[in-house]
Design an enzyme around this catalytic site. Structure first.
Site, PDB file in Angstrom:
ATOM      1  CB  ALA A  74      -0.945   0.003   1.194  1.00 26.67           C
ATOM      2  CB  THR A  75       4.262   2.090   1.248  1.00 28.18           C
ATOM      3  OG1 THR A  75       3.973   1.810   2.620  1.00 28.18           O
ATOM      4  CG2 THR A  75       5.225   3.272   1.156  1.00 28.18           C
ATOM      5  CG  ASN A 155      -2.856   3.663  10.325  1.00 31.60           C
ATOM      6  OD1 ASN A 155      -3.365   4.573   9.669  1.00 31.60           O
ATOM      7  ND2 ASN A 155      -1.681   3.790  10.916  1.00 31.60           N
ATOM      8  CD  GLN A 183      -5.202  -0.907   9.260  1.00 28.90           C
ATOM      9  OE1 GLN A 183      -5.858  -1.854   9.697  1.00 28.90           O
ATOM     10  NE2 GLN A 183      -3.888  -0.855   9.392  1.00 28.90           N
ATOM     11  CB  SER A 203      -1.394  -3.707   2.009  1.00 28.59           C
ATOM     12  OG  SER A 203      -0.188  -4.391   2.227  1.00 28.59           O
ATOM     13  CB  ALA A 204      -1.496  -9.235   0.516  1.00 29.74           C
ATOM     14  CG  HIS A 205       1.345  -6.742   5.335  1.00 30.55           C
ATOM     15  ND1 HIS A 205       1.516  -6.314   6.636  1.00 30.55           N
ATOM     16  CD2 HIS A 205       1.574  -5.659   4.565  1.00 30.55           C
ATOM     17  CE1 HIS A 205       1.855  -5.025   6.641  1.00 30.55           C
ATOM     18  NE2 HIS A 205       1.892  -4.612   5.396  1.00 30.55           N
ATOM     19  CB  THR A 244       9.337  -9.985 -12.768  1.00 32.96           C
ATOM     20  OG1 THR A 244      10.206  -9.785 -13.879  1.00 32.96           O
ATOM     21  CG2 THR A 244       8.829 -11.417 -12.755  1.00 32.96           C
ATOM     22  CB  CYS A 330      10.382   4.605  20.758  1.00 31.96           C
ATOM     23  SG  CYS A 330      11.569   4.781  22.069  1.00 31.96           S
TER      24      CYS A 330
HETATM   25  C1  LIG Z   1      -0.172  -0.641   6.625  1.00 30.72           C
HETATM   26  C2  LIG Z   1      -0.724   0.563   5.969  1.00 30.72           C
HETATM   27  C3  LIG Z   1      -0.108   1.117   4.855  1.00 30.72           C
HETATM   28  C4  LIG Z   1       1.192   0.591   4.296  1.00 30.72           C
HETATM   29  O1  LIG Z   1       1.001  -0.661   3.710  1.00 30.72           O
HETATM   30  P1  LIG Z   1       2.276  -1.556   3.278  1.00 30.72           P
HETATM   31  O2  LIG Z   1       1.677  -2.605   2.403  1.00 30.72           O
HETATM   32  O3  LIG Z   1       2.826  -2.102   4.549  1.00 30.72           O
HETATM   33  O4  LIG Z   1       3.219  -0.672   2.558  1.00 30.72           O
HETATM   34  C5  LIG Z   1      -0.694   2.217   4.261  1.00 30.72           C
HETATM   35  N1  LIG Z   1      -1.839   2.739   4.750  1.00 30.72           N
HETATM   36  C6  LIG Z   1      -2.464   2.234   5.818  1.00 30.72           C
HETATM   37  C7  LIG Z   1      -3.726   2.846   6.301  1.00 30.72           C
HETATM   38  C8  LIG Z   1      -1.924   1.124   6.468  1.00 30.72           C
HETATM   39  O5  LIG Z   1      -2.550   0.627   7.541  1.00 30.72           O
END
Ligand SMILES: *Cc1c(COP(=O)(O)O)cnc(C)c1O
Length: 406
Positions: A74-75, A155, A183, A203-205, A244, A330
């Site tokens: 997502a970044t 988030n 989110q 984002s998948a994770h 790729t 921190c």
């Molecule tokens: C985690 C997050 C991102 C970044 O996603 P990545 O896939 O880790 O780069 C961007 N926006 C929000 C709101 C997120 O929670």
């Protein structure tokens, strides 16, 4: 007995669902082909898997498969959406509207454009619950506005923005609307047609898929959205994102979306119950704790609380077998309170005492009860050591105290 440590930080990342892992594994070994290899069966198998995933992801947000662009997360999607739109539409205008509680991937993309002299940016405030006012969005639009970028759910505090209303305003004014839905997707319903979203990051994770894979949805009709790519190369993904394809990651994202779509309703009900149980449990046992975020318009798994007279970081240290997150970042020299919590108007002390609990698919009621017990015990212990808490309990108004300097 619960198994320790307990993971309750599912806004930061989520463990991969075993069903997703099963779908992914063959694509590292026997099905390792490059999806761009058009001249043999290894390539065809990879391409077929990518097509399937594209359809699974598109279905979850009511998009068309060809509108899904794969990225590294997502970044990158946020960067591509914001920088790509501003660059492509530079002859039309250079004004961007966002809000102060966006993820750093959005805020820092905006700041980079400002520094480069490519855009002027309006950072809208939020109310005490972390919600942006659609009327503020409307008022901020000028004839130079090319993009509105507002997230679906925050988030840190979980607040869900009125996305469909913002989408309507964007349509009415002919301005493109990007939504960082990282989110929200897979956790609350998201329909790019109903919400009037033109670009969407996910984002998948964050939804029990693998790390390092994301998407940018790019609307193809009504209006057709154009972008200038930020990565040049072989012209993959309709020329918008060369490189790729991460086939195993993409297969995992597809599987994660399919599961999320099927289980969202029951899962969000279960998470809301668990979250409410944790919240009720803590509010019953502890005084002077405060909810950060919206009381109802909030992600089902989110609970962000400030524990007055307790440093968030100290609390985390005291509950090392529980993985949660504090609102203080921190850094080497300073302990900065969260800019999101500060934006709600929370005073600095309370911002420093905030903790984010992020409940997810694999958390259980037993874990919730264990966490409530551990947090209660640790907050009580830290408050027993706090002269400020003692003074407050004796009825002394701490704000009126004249502190003596040496
Ligand atoms: C985690 C997050 C991102 C970044 O996603 P990545 O896939 O880790 O780069 C961007 N926006 C929000 C709101 C997120 O929670």
């Amino acid at each position: 007995m619960v198994k320790l440590p307990i993971y309750m930080d599912n806004h930061a990342t989520t463990p991969m669902d075993k069903r997703v892992l099963d779908a992914v594994l063959p694509y590292f070994t026997e099905k390792f082909g490059n999806a761009a290899s058009r001249n043999h069966s290894f390539g065809w198998a990879a391409e077929e898997a990518v097509d399937k995933a594209r359809n699974q992801i598109a279905a979850l947000i009511n998009a068309k498969a060809k509108e899904i662009i794969f990225t590294s997360g997502a970044t990158e999607s946020d960067n591509l959406a914001i920088k790509g739109v501003v660059e492509f539409y530079k002859d039309k205008g250079n004004h961007v509207i966002t809000c102060v509680t966006e993820h750093k991937a959005v805020l820092d993309s905006c700041k980079a454009l400002e520094r480069a002299g490519k855009a002027t940016v309006t950072y809208l405030p939020v109310d005490k619950y972390g919600m942006v006012d659609p009327d503020d969005v409307r008022r901020a639009i000028t004839d130079k506005t090319v993009l509105i970028t507002i997230m679906s759910a925050n988030n840190e505090v979980g607040t869900i923005h009125p996305i469909a209303e913002i989408g309507r305003i964007a349509k009415e004014k002919g301005v493109l609307f990007h939504c960082d839905a990282t989110q929200g997707v897979g956790k609350i319903p998201m329909d790019v047609e109903k919400a009037g979203v033109d670009l969407l990051s996910a984002s998948a994770h964050k939804i029990y898929g693998p790390k390092g894979v994301g998407i940018l949805y790019v609307r193809s009709r009504g209006p057709r959205v154009r972008l200038t790519p930020i990565i040049d190369g072989g012209g993959h993904e309709r020329g918008l994102r060369s490189g790729t394809l991460n086939v195993p990651g993409i297969v995992g994202f597809g599987a994660a979306c399919e599961i999320a779509g099927q289980e969202m309703e029951q899962e969000s009900a279960r998470l809301r119950d668990l979250r409410n149980r944790l919240q009720a449990n803590l509010f019953e046992r502890l005084d002077e704790i405060y909810l950060n975020g919206h009381p109802t318009e909030r992600l089902p798994g989110n609970l962000n609380l400030s524990f007055a007279y307790v440093e968030g970081e100290s609390l985390l240290m005291g509950i090392k077998d529980v993985a949660v997150s504090s609102g203080s970042a921190c850094t080497s020299a300073t302990l900065e309170p969260s800019y999101v919590i500060r934006a709600l108007g929370t005073d600095e002390e309370l911002a420093h005492s905030s903790i984010r609990f992020g409940l997810g698919r694999f958390n259980t009621a037993e874990e919730v009860d264990y966490v409530a017990e551990r947090v209660t015990a640790e907050v009580r212990r830290l408050r027993d050591l706090s002269p400020l808490y003692e003074m407050a309990k004796e009825g002394i108004d701490l704000k009126s105290v004249q502190w003596k300097r040496d």
